[in-house]
Design a protein around this motif. Structure first.
Motif, PDB file in Angstrom:
ATOM      1  N   LEU A 152       0.013  37.888  55.290  1.00  0.00           N
ATOM      2  CA  LEU A 152       1.153  37.371  54.542  1.00  0.00           C
ATOM      3  C   LEU A 152       0.889  35.900  54.259  1.00  0.00           C
ATOM      4  CD1 LEU A 152       3.941  38.060  53.395  1.00  0.00           C
ATOM      5  CD2 LEU A 152       4.911  37.321  55.563  1.00  0.00           C
ATOM      6  N   PHE A 153       0.654  35.597  52.998  1.00  0.00           N
ATOM      7  CA  PHE A 153       0.355  34.237  52.563  1.00  0.00           C
ATOM      8  C   PHE A 153       1.610  33.385  52.682  1.00  0.00           C
ATOM      9  CE2 PHE A 153      -0.072  31.009  49.210  1.00  0.00           C
ATOM     10  CZ  PHE A 153      -1.280  30.449  49.571  1.00  0.00           C
ATOM     11  N   ILE A 154       1.527  32.285  53.401  1.00  0.00           N
ATOM     12  CA  ILE A 154       2.669  31.402  53.608  1.00  0.00           C
ATOM     13  C   ILE A 154       2.445  30.111  52.826  1.00  0.00           C
ATOM     14  CG2 ILE A 154       4.077  30.165  55.298  1.00  0.00           C
ATOM     15  CD1 ILE A 154       4.173  33.204  55.616  1.00  0.00           C
ATOM     16  N   GLY A 169       4.800  36.688  44.854  1.00  0.00           N
ATOM     17  CA  GLY A 169       5.326  36.993  46.175  1.00  0.00           C
ATOM     18  C   GLY A 169       6.829  36.892  46.321  1.00  0.00           C
ATOM     19  N   LYS A 170       7.573  36.935  45.233  1.00  0.00           N
ATOM     20  CA  LYS A 170       9.034  36.853  45.323  1.00  0.00           C
ATOM     21  C   LYS A 170       9.611  37.979  46.171  1.00  0.00           C
ATOM     22  CE  LYS A 170       9.454  37.051  40.896  1.00  0.00           C
ATOM     23  NZ  LYS A 170       8.059  37.142  40.539  1.00  0.00           N
ATOM     24  N   THR A 171       9.172  39.194  45.954  1.00  0.00           N
ATOM     25  CA  THR A 171       9.707  40.341  46.689  1.00  0.00           C
ATOM     26  C   THR A 171       9.348  40.264  48.161  1.00  0.00           C
ATOM     27  OG1 THR A 171       9.571  41.708  44.726  1.00  0.00           O
ATOM     28  CG2 THR A 171       9.742  42.854  46.829  1.00  0.00           C
ATOM     29  N   GLY A 224      -4.727  47.743  60.163  1.00  0.00           N
ATOM     30  CA  GLY A 224      -4.129  49.043  59.890  1.00  0.00           C
ATOM     31  C   GLY A 224      -2.664  48.976  59.498  1.00  0.00           C
ATOM     32  N   LEU A 225      -2.004  47.846  59.724  1.00  0.00           N
ATOM     33  CA  LEU A 225      -0.605  47.679  59.325  1.00  0.00           C
ATOM     34  C   LEU A 225      -0.538  46.844  58.058  1.00  0.00           C
ATOM     35  CD1 LEU A 225       1.191  46.922  62.717  1.00  0.00           C
ATOM     36  CD2 LEU A 225       0.888  49.109  61.565  1.00  0.00           C
ATOM     37  N   LYS A 226       0.524  47.046  57.280  1.00  0.00           N
ATOM     38  CA  LYS A 226       0.728  46.277  56.056  1.00  0.00           C
ATOM     39  C   LYS A 226       2.139  45.713  56.053  1.00  0.00           C
ATOM     40  CE  LYS A 226      -2.300  49.177  53.287  1.00  0.00           C
ATOM     41  NZ  LYS A 226      -2.373  50.107  52.160  1.00  0.00           N
ATOM     42  N   TRP A 227       2.291  44.552  55.444  1.00  0.00           N
ATOM     43  CA  TRP A 227       3.610  43.966  55.256  1.00  0.00           C
ATOM     44  C   TRP A 227       4.369  44.793  54.226  1.00  0.00           C
ATOM     45  CZ3 TRP A 227       5.315  40.443  58.505  1.00  0.00           C
ATOM     46  CH2 TRP A 227       4.391  39.666  59.197  1.00  0.00           C
ATOM     47  N   PRO A 228       5.700  44.914  54.366  1.00  0.00           N
ATOM     48  CA  PRO A 228       6.471  45.631  53.342  1.00  0.00           C
ATOM     49  C   PRO A 228       6.257  44.981  51.978  1.00  0.00           C
ATOM     50  CG  PRO A 228       7.829  45.214  55.273  1.00  0.00           C
ATOM     51  CD  PRO A 228       6.540  44.465  55.469  1.00  0.00           C
ATOM     52  N   GLU A 229       6.096  45.795  50.972  1.00  0.00           N
ATOM     53  CA  GLU A 229       5.885  45.354  49.588  1.00  0.00           C
ATOM     54  C   GLU A 229       4.547  44.657  49.377  1.00  0.00           C
ATOM     55  OE1 GLU A 229       7.919  46.249  47.165  1.00  0.00           O
ATOM     56  OE2 GLU A 229       9.309  47.126  48.607  1.00  0.00           O
ATOM     57  N   ALA A 230       3.662  44.678  50.351  1.00  0.00           N
ATOM     58  CA  ALA A 230       2.341  44.057  50.215  1.00  0.00           C
ATOM     59  C   ALA A 230       1.271  45.137  50.341  1.00  0.00           C
ATOM     60  CB  ALA A 230       2.143  42.986  51.283  1.00  0.00           C
ATOM     61  N   THR A 231       0.047  44.752  50.026  1.00  0.00           N
ATOM     62  CA  THR A 231      -1.050  45.722  50.067  1.00  0.00           C
ATOM     63  C   THR A 231      -2.012  45.491  51.223  1.00  0.00           C
ATOM     64  OG1 THR A 231      -2.349  44.340  48.557  1.00  0.00           O
ATOM     65  CG2 THR A 231      -0.966  46.059  47.573  1.00  0.00           C
ATOM     66  N   ASN A 232      -1.726  44.497  52.067  1.00  0.00           N
ATOM     67  CA  ASN A 232      -2.633  44.242  53.189  1.00  0.00           C
ATOM     68  C   ASN A 232      -1.872  43.671  54.379  1.00  0.00           C
ATOM     69  OD1 ASN A 232      -2.414  41.367  52.850  1.00  0.00           O
ATOM     70  ND2 ASN A 232      -3.705  41.582  51.049  1.00  0.00           N
ATOM     71  N   ASP A 257      28.145  30.774  45.443  1.00  0.00           N
ATOM     72  CA  ASP A 257      27.115  30.899  46.468  1.00  0.00           C
ATOM     73  C   ASP A 257      25.915  31.726  46.034  1.00  0.00           C
ATOM     74  OD1 ASP A 257      28.647  29.379  48.113  1.00  0.00           O
ATOM     75  OD2 ASP A 257      29.464  31.055  49.234  1.00  0.00           O
ATOM     76  N   ARG A 258      25.776  32.009  44.764  1.00  0.00           N
ATOM     77  CA  ARG A 258      24.685  32.866  44.298  1.00  0.00           C
ATOM     78  C   ARG A 258      23.504  32.037  43.857  1.00  0.00           C
ATOM     79  NH1 ARG A 258      28.869  36.511  41.050  1.00  0.00           N
ATOM     80  NH2 ARG A 258      29.670  37.617  42.839  1.00  0.00           N
ATOM     81  N   ARG A 259      22.318  32.558  44.129  1.00  0.00           N
ATOM     82  CA  ARG A 259      21.072  31.911  43.719  1.00  0.00           C
ATOM     83  C   ARG A 259      20.121  32.965  43.194  1.00  0.00           C
ATOM     84  NH1 ARG A 259      24.106  28.523  43.942  1.00  0.00           N
ATOM     85  NH2 ARG A 259      24.060  26.601  45.088  1.00  0.00           N
ATOM     86  N   ILE A 260      19.229  32.554  42.311  1.00  0.00           N
ATOM     87  CA  ILE A 260      18.208  33.441  41.766  1.00  0.00           C
ATOM     88  C   ILE A 260      16.846  32.840  42.089  1.00  0.00           C
ATOM     89  CG2 ILE A 260      17.172  34.345  39.650  1.00  0.00           C
ATOM     90  CD1 ILE A 260      19.990  34.300  38.415  1.00  0.00           C
ATOM     91  N   VAL A 261      15.963  33.670  42.624  1.00  0.00           N
ATOM     92  CA  VAL A 261      14.581  33.254  42.846  1.00  0.00           C
ATOM     93  C   VAL A 261      13.776  33.853  41.699  1.00  0.00           C
ATOM     94  CG1 VAL A 261      12.582  33.383  44.372  1.00  0.00           C
ATOM     95  CG2 VAL A 261      14.878  33.160  45.338  1.00  0.00           C
ATOM     96  N   SER A 262      13.134  33.003  40.926  1.00  0.00           N
ATOM     97  CA  SER A 262      12.371  33.490  39.776  1.00  0.00           C
ATOM     98  C   SER A 262      10.948  32.951  39.828  1.00  0.00           C
ATOM     99  CB  SER A 262      13.056  33.068  38.469  1.00  0.00           C
ATOM    100  OG  SER A 262      13.056  31.661  38.358  1.00  0.00           O
ATOM    101  N   GLY A 263      10.098  33.529  39.005  1.00  0.00           N
ATOM    102  CA  GLY A 263       8.715  33.074  38.938  1.00  0.00           C
ATOM    103  C   GLY A 263       7.833  34.113  38.281  1.00  0.00           C
ATOM    104  N   GLN A 264       6.594  33.771  38.130  1.00  0.00           N
ATOM    105  CA  GLN A 264       5.617  34.650  37.491  1.00  0.00           C
ATOM    106  C   GLN A 264       5.417  35.921  38.326  1.00  0.00           C
ATOM    107  OE1 GLN A 264       4.089  34.115  34.499  1.00  0.00           O
ATOM    108  NE2 GLN A 264       5.426  32.355  34.312  1.00  0.00           N
ATOM    109  N   PRO A 265       5.070  37.019  37.659  1.00  0.00           N
ATOM    110  CA  PRO A 265       4.785  38.250  38.399  1.00  0.00           C
ATOM    111  C   PRO A 265       3.617  38.045  39.380  1.00  0.00           C
ATOM    112  CG  PRO A 265       4.971  38.713  36.051  1.00  0.00           C
ATOM    113  CD  PRO A 265       4.960  37.220  36.212  1.00  0.00           C
ATOM    114  N   GLY A 266       3.760  38.610  40.562  1.00  0.00           N
ATOM    115  CA  GLY A 266       2.675  38.576  41.531  1.00  0.00           C
ATOM    116  C   GLY A 266       2.617  37.379  42.446  1.00  0.00           C
TER     117      GLY A 266
END
Length: 82
Positions: free
Chosen positions: A37-39, A77-79, A26-34, A66-75
């Motif tokens: 949480l895949f680790i 799990g970056k967010t 009944g609970l969902k992770w923020p920004e997820a649909t279920n 000190d700045r970094r960018i996390v990038s990758g294909q859509p979907g």
């Protein structure tokens, strides 16, 4: 406070044999649909790397380095990872 944070703080998040984290039904992770949480194996070392850049710096060190960018294909799990 989100329901996920409350579940974490109260010890209701379980870690499966597959290493994934599960919230109670009944609970969902923020920004997820279920509630799962895949680790990925790379997440822990990546998190340590990012946290190293969050440590306080000496006054003469410039913040812009000190700045970094996390990038990758859509979907992938970056967010959710952030």
């Amino acid at each position: 406070m989100s329901q996920a944070v409350k579940a974490i703080r109260s010890g209701r998040v379980t870690k499966g044999d597959d290493g994934h984290l599960r919230l109670p039904p009944g609970l969902k992770w923020p920004e997820a649909t279920n509630n799962v949480l895949f680790i990925r194996n790379v997440y822990a070392p990546l998190l340590e790397h990012v946290l190293d850049f969050c440590k306080p710096r000496k006054p003469h060190e410039h913040e812009s380095t000190d700045r970094r960018i996390v990038s990758g294909q859509p979907g992938i799990g970056k967010t959710t990872w952030m």
